[in-house]
Enzyme design. Sequence first.
Site, PDB file in Angstrom:
ATOM      1  N   HIS A 261      14.067  10.397  11.900  1.00  0.00           N
ATOM      2  CA  HIS A 261      14.910   9.568  11.030  1.00  0.00           C
ATOM      3  C   HIS A 261      14.091   8.928   9.913  1.00  0.00           C
ATOM      4  CE1 HIS A 261      18.421   7.286   9.989  1.00  0.00           C
ATOM      5  NE2 HIS A 261      17.827   6.131  10.208  1.00  0.00           N
TER       6      HIS A 261
ATOM      7  N   ASP B  53      15.762  14.653  12.607  1.00  0.00           N
ATOM      8  CA  ASP B  53      16.388  13.339  12.777  1.00  0.00           C
ATOM      9  C   ASP B  53      17.400  13.432  13.916  1.00  0.00           C
ATOM     10  OD1 ASP B  53      17.695  10.935  12.619  1.00  0.00           O
ATOM     11  OD2 ASP B  53      18.154  11.064  10.481  1.00  0.00           O
TER      12      ASP B  53
ATOM     13  N   SER C 118      20.241   5.888   5.860  1.00  0.00           N
ATOM     14  CA  SER C 118      20.649   5.302   7.136  1.00  0.00           C
ATOM     15  C   SER C 118      21.806   4.316   6.929  1.00  0.00           C
ATOM     16  CB  SER C 118      19.427   4.637   7.774  1.00  0.00           C
ATOM     17  OG  SER C 118      19.669   4.340   9.106  1.00  0.00           O
TER      18      SER C 118
END
Lengths: 197, 380
Positions: free
Chosen positions: B354, B321, B155
């Site tokens: 995610h 995601d 991320s």
Amino acid sequence: MRADLEIISNWVKPGSHLLDLGCGDGTLLRHLMDTRQVTGYGLEINADNITACIEKGVNVIEQNLDTAGLSNFPDQSFDLVVMTQALQAVRRPDLLLDEMLRVGREAIVTFPNFGHWRLRTWLMIKGRMPESRTLPYKWYNTPNIHLCTFKDFEELCVQKNVYIRQRMVVDDAHRDRWFIQIWPNMLGQVAIYHVSR
Amino acid sequence: MHAEEGSVGIVVPRKATFDTPLTLECGKTLPGFELMYETYGELNADASNAVLICHALSGNHHAAGKHHPDDKKPGWWDSCIGPGKPIDTRTFYVVCLNNIGGCAGSTGPNTINPATGEPWGPDFPVITVKDWVKSQAMLADRLGIKTWAAIVGGSLGGMQALQWAVDLPERVRHAVVIASTPKLTAQNIAFNEVARKAITSDPDFHGGWYYRHNTIPRRGLMLARMVGHITYLSDASMGEKFGRELRNQSFKYGVLDTEFEVESYLNYQGERFSKQFDANTYLLMTRALDYFDPSREYGGDLVTALERAQAEFFVASFTTDWRFSPERSRELVDALMKARKHVCYAEIDAPYGHDAFLIPTPRYLDVFHAYMGRIAREVA
């Protein structure tokens, strides 16, 4: 080293930038990196193959040719695009051939010959879809959805103005036997074509 | 002391103090700063086995192991760091720090501003990913690390790995960018803006000076976390985890009651987060996300930016995601291929949205292991 990969190696110019479609466990790319100093990428969708490529230090990209095609690659961005034993397994081999020669200056493809005498005999005598060592599947579960003969492929090349630079016809162990050259479309099992526009 | 199998065991956070001023991308200067960090494994003689772990929005320096044997949970990426894990501490010297602007001990809005003697609060300058790279490089110098064997992050952490590869190309041998993106989309920024508005509109926010009022904007931070949390999960994983399960057997026909399990979960997560995270840090982190775009200095062309990189790249995304979807990773991979960089890309089929980058699913571990194993062989 598979014999067809050895034949392909001989056709690859040292230092080429190369894209290998359906690169498997990366054997060919690794070999070409070591012996021909090539750079480039392999496209693959099988998870174990991708891991094997990574372990070999081969640049592998998870990309599905049937859904994504090659649209993410710019025109003429590779010296050579290679596809071994996969042309017959994609949804539109004709369009893929166009795409290969759009992103690459040259292409090498290999595929099994459906015109081989044993397959013809099987169909004629048994009246059932042929199976062989190179094509060990049933009609309903085969990944080979667009089988063709050498003649078929060469006719496609004529239609598309694709120039056949080199051709090699071998048996299923990728041996170049003298008698195959007498009647390749009847006696050859695997073809390796080197083409360009 | 008996360490759990695959665990780095008991770890002790350390603090590095820097007296040199740090000029930030926004133009302001921090007179000096402190960084909290942890290390796992041993640095080898030629300092070639160092791996930097970059944390995401709400992360910190505590990536693996435990501080006390009776800690309920280990560090945030314990699933991937430790002996026998993808980032194997028997081979690598692993460094993880709390970034500046954070709230886990490094210089940030909740630490004392030397100019005023009170917490920085909203006076803390806006921080960018580039600033973090700069400060992380100073920590690397301090630890005697010229070149990282790898910089790894998921991320927002992956964005730092990417920025390193562009800004300090000769100091990164491998950049591992997981569940990340080369820049945020309008939708991503929109979600961040909702989070920020939730915080700043809380009456307890006091323009960011809530420390003076001995309070925290608990409700705002809670809402921010709740909306964020939804974007970390997938429809499928929420469905599997909560479905339409009720807290009680039947409907209560009330709008103020917590009826569904998913509501209860979000409330709990938000509540817990609001007690341990600083609201000003949350604002800064979301802004750092919004501003991130390594191509900006290169005429908006990511390929030109990446041409500078000398690192090899491993990029991974997860099918479910939708915060930083596989398309974003493919955008990065395409740019890397156009720049003719070494890159491997895996698109991992996992149901966890995610959050999947924190969850040890078999294929993820396999492919991550394979790539880190390759780096390990280079180091050995």
